[in-house]
Design an enzyme around this catalytic site. Sequence first.
Site, PDB file in Angstrom:
ATOM      1  N   ASP A  10      43.217  33.160  42.852  1.00 36.40           N
ATOM      2  CA  ASP A  10      43.353  31.730  42.541  1.00 36.40           C
ATOM      3  C   ASP A  10      44.654  31.188  43.142  1.00 36.40           C
ATOM      4  O   ASP A  10      45.545  30.744  42.426  1.00 36.40           O
ATOM      5  CB  ASP A  10      43.297  31.470  41.025  1.00 36.40           C
ATOM      6  CG  ASP A  10      44.418  32.188  40.263  1.00 36.40           C
ATOM      7  OD1 ASP A  10      44.728  31.741  39.136  1.00 36.40           O
ATOM      8  OD2 ASP A  10      45.008  33.152  40.791  1.00 36.40           O
ATOM      9  N   HIS A 238      53.790  38.528  40.707  1.00 33.79           N
ATOM     10  CA  HIS A 238      52.740  39.322  40.054  1.00 33.79           C
ATOM     11  C   HIS A 238      51.718  39.928  41.032  1.00 33.79           C
ATOM     12  O   HIS A 238      51.573  41.139  41.111  1.00 33.79           O
ATOM     13  CB  HIS A 238      51.950  38.434  39.066  1.00 33.79           C
ATOM     14  CG  HIS A 238      52.766  37.707  38.045  1.00 33.79           C
ATOM     15  ND1 HIS A 238      53.306  38.312  36.919  1.00 33.79           N
ATOM     16  CD2 HIS A 238      53.113  36.394  37.972  1.00 33.79           C
ATOM     17  CE1 HIS A 238      53.938  37.395  36.193  1.00 33.79           C
ATOM     18  NE2 HIS A 238      53.839  36.230  36.804  1.00 33.79           N
TER      19      HIS A 238
END
Length: 306
Positions: A10, A238
Amino acid sequence: MNRKIILDCDPGHDDAFAILLAGQKRYFDLLLITTESGNQTVEKTTQNAINLVEFLKIDVPITMGENHPLVRDKILCPEIHGESGLDGFEFPKYSRKCDSTNGVQAMIETLLTNDKVTVVTTGAMTNLALAIKNCPDILNHIEEIIFMGGSTSDGNITPAAEFNILCDPDASNIVLSCGRPIRMIGLNITRRVLVTKDVISRISEINNKASKMFVDLMTVFNANQAKTFGLLEGGPLHDPVTIASMIDDNLITWKEMNVSVELSKGPLYAKTYCKNKKSHNCYVAVDIDVNRFWDIIEEGVRYYFE
Ligand code: RIB
Ligand code: CA
């Protein structure tokens, strides 16, 4: 033989560097990118994925996945990733459109026509869960699943919940019970790879088009992380930890655990329970070689426009 990857993401500032690492032909055969809503709407995450692969000249199909979680309401994260989902860097105007608006079907077809594929997810797991439900045979083509999500400690959006799992907890549970080898890289690990000022100056010294993109994107990412989460040292990068763990097998220390997701609404909703049980379903990341991770990021940025 390069490992085959499907990357489901995303983008998203940190997803962008998962794409950068996965696009290195010296390591991987990147078969497909599928997108979903999360950091922004699926229309915006798809446009961001197109901009990134066009800018980095990565030859890979981009397909638009699901815009809505399986059961719960949709959540977005503009406070970190901005209105575009990738604020901070002006991409050239590309005319390319996505290769399909049915990312789930594209994932199914790509898996059915390839073997030993690693499916990496760095967003909600809606697409993968639907692909498994619609066509269980794809499981025979998945070598393993690696996901960024959850935490063996606390969450980031609530004290219990990490964003990717919170976006679609039902999908996460479907994937966690699919029976294929799964690796979980949670906040307990990714909070150790902060984009500090030293990291930014190290990457800036590479002085190519990819390093300029890194610096511009991370400047906005860090400002938003500081404002939203009070992270003053730098934001956690991340998502690229997933791909980096495939570049260097020794990067991560794994522990076999039983992982499940809390589906009942309340303070623990979307928590990942990581238990030391015989019936393990997941290899959970419990340590990372932080210096080696940044070496992999630097090497990846140097790879482009060499
Ligand atoms: O919680 C971190 C995750 O949420 C990362 O994948 C980031 O891109 C956001 O999607
Ligand atoms: Ca993401």
